[in-house]
Design an enzyme around this catalytic site. Structure first.
Site, short mmCIF file in Angstrom:
data_model
loop_
_atom_site.label_atom_id
_atom_site.label_comp_id
_atom_site.label_asym_id
_atom_site.label_seq_id
_atom_site.Cartn_x
_atom_site.Cartn_y
_atom_site.Cartn_z
N GLY A 48 125.83 -1.72 29.00
CA GLY A 48 126.32 -2.26 27.87
C GLY A 48 127.30 -3.18 28.33
N SER A 49 127.23 -3.62 29.36
CA SER A 49 128.27 -4.81 29.87
C SER A 49 128.14 -6.19 29.05
CB SER A 49 128.07 -4.94 31.50
OG SER A 49 126.83 -5.67 31.60
N ALA A 86 129.39 -2.79 42.25
CA ALA A 86 130.66 -2.64 42.72
C ALA A 86 131.65 -2.64 41.42
CB ALA A 86 131.10 -3.62 43.60
N ARG A 88 132.31 -4.11 38.87
CA ARG A 88 133.21 -5.52 38.87
C ARG A 88 132.74 -6.03 37.60
NH1 ARG A 88 130.08 -9.62 39.65
NH2 ARG A 88 131.77 -10.97 40.50
N THR A 90 133.17 -5.80 34.23
CA THR A 90 134.19 -6.09 33.27
C THR A 90 135.38 -6.81 33.86
OG1 THR A 90 133.65 -4.09 32.06
CG2 THR A 90 135.88 -4.68 31.97
N LYS A 285 139.92 -2.66 33.75
CA LYS A 285 139.71 -2.57 35.42
C LYS A 285 138.21 -2.41 35.35
CE LYS A 285 143.74 0.11 36.57
NZ LYS A 285 144.04 1.08 37.50
N VAL A 287 134.62 0.98 34.97
CA VAL A 287 134.46 2.27 35.08
C VAL A 287 133.15 2.68 35.49
CG1 VAL A 287 133.48 2.27 32.55
CG2 VAL A 287 134.70 4.15 33.38
N GLY A 288 132.19 1.94 36.03
CA GLY A 288 130.72 1.87 36.18
C GLY A 288 130.57 3.33 37.36
N GLU A 289 130.96 2.80 38.40
CA GLU A 289 130.96 3.95 39.60
C GLU A 289 131.65 5.12 39.68
OE1 GLU A 289 129.40 1.37 43.33
OE2 GLU A 289 131.04 0.41 42.29
#
Lengths: 339, 464
Positions: A48-49, A86, A88, A90, A285, A287-289
């Site tokens: 959903g990025s 990574a 990154r 957002t 910041k 949240v993915g990983e």
């Protein structure tokens, strides 16, 4: 008999690459109908990025999420991006999108200022309008300004920008340095049932309290956390690529390599920690990983709490847990209850 | 000039701003009652401000209606289907590859091997991975030849007609064996340890001597797959100007373009990469896999070519998560404060480097946990083995080391009879804490997350 246990794990996780440059560039065009187009070289890989990037762009321009059309992932048409890796997008691509939108907005302000009889720095963009700060009734629709910019002023409102997190290389001897721009933090607490006759572990509930800076879209943050916990349960209890003695995989299929399904999912309570990072877009910041990082640790601590055995190698399959329970019983003589 | 009517203008009184040119008739804000009811509570995607809204995904409608087009849904006129022959042997020298019989099969249009690849190596840091293995097989999932045929079935059948003669070598499967200096280098002349990282802070041995208790623990994690719903897939097609367009399930298209151009030996400007909506990545689609092979088959046949991984290929021929062997030693005071920690990590790097360097660094930096530890020595190694290559996967080593440092933390808490929450609260980072690399941390909310989770869970009373 089923024995219940609880276990916690906290973690920290960085956003972006370790030291290496990992820039993102973005282009934002404001259209004459008051919508905007964002060009980004990142790729939607299911998280959903692109929606988050649309929200960041929309916020900067004072328009709504659905007013932003995102064009992505074409090396001929979109600016370079280090990609969805990574955690990154957002933070890094988001910063680039915000900066690009800000540049387009500066053009809108320059154009709107004489229309409203004020200076550009007296303007703000909000609710689809360019308006005079403190005098919201004095405003122009953003689309009218964009149109005026193009057809009257000859100054199309297009902005482009890039962002790269500030890092300092690590000393090769001591590893001292500033490898990342920012970090996120989280705690997960798991409640499990362990069947002490079969070794089977069932995750009943997970409370996940995560920091992602400002949650640009809380619904997507929750979805990431739920997905991460699913992956974490697989890592903790089920999944393992097995090799024969000759180094060939023996379970390269979803019949013998078991991933969690909906039936394996616990009740998940997501809690987003109030947090704001001044270096991120609108305080965000990522949240993915990190959503998956503490899950296995929390589950394994809960297994120990439930049956008193510590499994030190993943996955904690039923066989492994049962063997540990039996080994522990073997050490302690069986007590037969009197009567 | 014509002015667009907006919702806010309907029935709204107009005010005149006299000092600014021709477009002076501006709407005042509309009274709420004049707005259509539907606009009073617009959907989250229509609301401003946009940040913080639970906006539905831009692609949600397409997904919901089953209309999202993934690579395997693509069809270009005249398209061929590619399949790749896998070595099926973990370590061997390739003596010969005979493709004649496959090429003669009706329906087979082209066969390529590693010798057809202009620059047969790639990798995000070390260029140690062949596009198709030509002289040496490093793991069983290595591709050795590829076929393009008019149907997927013919392509699959043609793989059996390719004969590869191997000189089998003894595979190295145990990372600890690979770590030993006497073990011959798999990628000679390079040593098996292809990455090493140290984080050093304070004086660990002195702090151990001052500690009330020393705890040791050893932890291991396994190799897992990303298991994306959509497997790796690629469609390649060339235009008459000698420019190739590749539709791919690639997360990193900028890097992918550079790698494809390098392996094909053509300028970057002659490669266009388009990624569609990718059906799950989790780190497994960060680098190229078969894109150069599919591009070569397309070039050789003059027709578009598609290749979609089977689930077995997804497991055996794409990257996986690094198994880690983690040894921890921690010195604490009797009330549970950590004084010193020593860590050794061994990462099973599999057959090729891929994203091992990043994983090594992140694992090493994060391995001490989110704790204030003044005396730290963390050392990490990554070694080659003849197993499926390990690479980027959600967390880059962090889930592995978190399992270790948080298991270790609970062991310490239990031995000292301290509540797991209390021992963490005593040691965790705060705003301005120094990380193991000496970085001053900002926006630190680990304590808040611990307390909030504990309250929510019922670990502690909600009001405390």
């Amino acid at each position: 008999m089923k024995r219940r246990g609880r276990g916690m794990a906290c973690m920290w996780y960085p956003i972006g690459f370790t030291v290496s440059a990992n820039p993102s560039a973005a282009v934002v065009k404001v259209n004459e109908d008051g919508t905007a187009t964002l060009l980004t070289g990142t790729v939607e890989t299911g998280q959903g990025s692109l929606t988050v990037l649309a929200q960041i762009t929309a916020q900067e321009l004072g328009i709504a999420t659905d007013d932003v059309h995102v064009v992505s992932a074409d090396t001929d048409a979109t600016p370079m991006d280090t990609g969805p890796i990574a955690s990154r997008t957002t933070y890094v691509t988001g910063n680039a999108a915000r900066l690009a939108a800000e540049k387009a907005k500066e053009i809108l302000f320059e154009v709107a200022a004489p229309m409203l009889g004020v200076k550009p720095n007296q303007l703000e963009a909000r609710d689809h309008k360019i308006l005079v700060k403190g005098y919201p009734q004095r405003n122009v629709h953003i689309g009218d300004v964009a149109n005026h910019a193009r057809v009257v002023m000859g100054q199309p409102p297009i902005g482009s920008a890039s962002f790269n997190p500030a890092t300092v290389a690590l000393d090769p001897e001591t590893g001292q340095g500033k490898p990342f721009g920012t970090y996120v933090y989280a705690t997960q607490i798991a409640e499990v049932d362990v069947d002490d006759e079969t070794g089977e572990v069932e995750v009943i509930r997970v409370v996940a309290s995560h920091d992602c800076g400002t949650a640009i879209n809380p619904m997507l943050v929750e979805a990431q956390i739920e997905g991460g916990i699913a992956m974490g349960i697989g890592f903790a209890l089920q999944e393992e690529i097995l090799f024969d003695n000759a180094g060939r995989q023996i379970n390269p299929n979803l019949t013998n390599y078991i991933v969690p399904t909906a039936l394996d999912m616990p009740e998940i309570e997501v809690d987003i920690v109030d947090s704001h990072d001044p270096t991120g877009p609108f305080g965000a910041k990522g949240v993915g990983e990190p959503t998956l990082v503490p899950t296995a640790a929390a589950i394994l601590n809960a297994i120990h709490n439930a049956v008193g055995v510590r499994i030190t190698s993943l996955p904690a399959t039923a066989e492994k847990v049962l063997a540990a329970i039996n080994a522990k019983r073997g050490q302690q003589p069986k007590r037969i209850a009197a009567g | 000039m014509e002015k667009k009517t907006t919702v806010a203008e309907k029935g709204a009184p107009l005010e005149t701003v006299p000092e600014a040119g021709s477009m002076l008739r501006l709407p005042a804000s509309a009274p709420l009652a004049t707005r259509p009811i539907g606009v009073l509570v617009p959907e989250a995607g229509h609301q401003t401000p946009a940040v913080g809204q639970r906006a539905p995904r831009l692609d949600g409608r397409l997904h919901g209606l089953g209309q999202t087009k993934y690579i395997d849904d693509f069809y270009l006129p005249g398209m061929l289907y590619a399949k790749i022959k896998r070595a099926g042997i973990a370590s061997a020298r390739i003596i010969s590859i005979d493709t004649k019989e496959a090429e003669a099969m009706p329906g087979v249009v082209a066969v390529v091997t590693g010798r057809d690849v202009p620059c047969n190596s790639f990798g995000p840091s070390l260029k140690d991975q062949p596009v198709l293995a030509d002289t040496r097989v490093f793991h069983a999932g290595d591709g050795v030849a590829a076929v393009a045929a008019v149907t997927e079935q013919i392509a699959t059948e043609a793989l059996d007609k390719i004969t590869v003669e191997y000189e089998p070598l003894t595979p190295v499967l145990d990372p600890l064996e690979s770590l030993k200096l006497e073990t011959p280098g798999l990628h000679a002349p390079n040593p098996n340890i292809y990455g090493h990282k140290v984080i050093k802070k304070g004086d660990v041995e002195k702090a151990f001597a001052e500690s009330d208790h020393i705890f040791e623990g050893s932890y291991r994690t396994q190799m897992v797959e990303h298991v994306p719903l959509e497997p790796h897939a690629t469609v390649a097609t060339w235009d008459p100007n000698g420019r190739v367009t590749i539709y791919a399930t690639l997360g990193r298209i900028t890097l992918g373009r550079a790698d494809v151009a390098r392996t094909l030996g053509i300028p970057t400007s002659r490669v266009r990469i388009v990624a569609t909506t990718v059906g799950g990545n989790f780190g497994g689609k960060n680098e190229i896999t078969t894109e150069p092979v599919v591009a070569l088959l397309s070039k050789k046949t003059g027709r578009p070519v598609k290749c979609t991984f089977t689930r077995a290929e997804e497991f055996a021929s794409s990257t996986t998560r690094h198994p880690l062997i983690m040894d921890y030693k921690t010195g604490v005071t009797k009330d549970g404060r950590i004084l010193a920690r020593k860590i050794r990590l061994v990462l099973d790097g599999g057959a090729y480097c891929s994203w091992s360097e990043t994983t090594l660094s992140k694992a090493c930096i994060l391995s001490a946990g989110p704790y204030n530890i003044e005396n730290l020595y963390a050392e990490a190694f990554v070694v080659y083995t003849n197993k499926t290559m390990t690479g980027a996967m959600r967390g880059f080593g962090a889930p592995q080391v978190c399992f270790a440092y948080e298991s270790h933390m609970d062991e310490i808490a239990a031995a000292l009879n301290i509540d797991p929450l209390e021992i963490r609260l005593l040691n965790v980072f705060e705003e301005g804490s120094l990380s193991p690399t000496g970085q001053t941390l900002h926006s630190v909310v680990v304590k808040e997350s611990l307390l909030r989770a504990a309250r929510r869970f019922g670990w502690i009373e909600a009001q405390s």
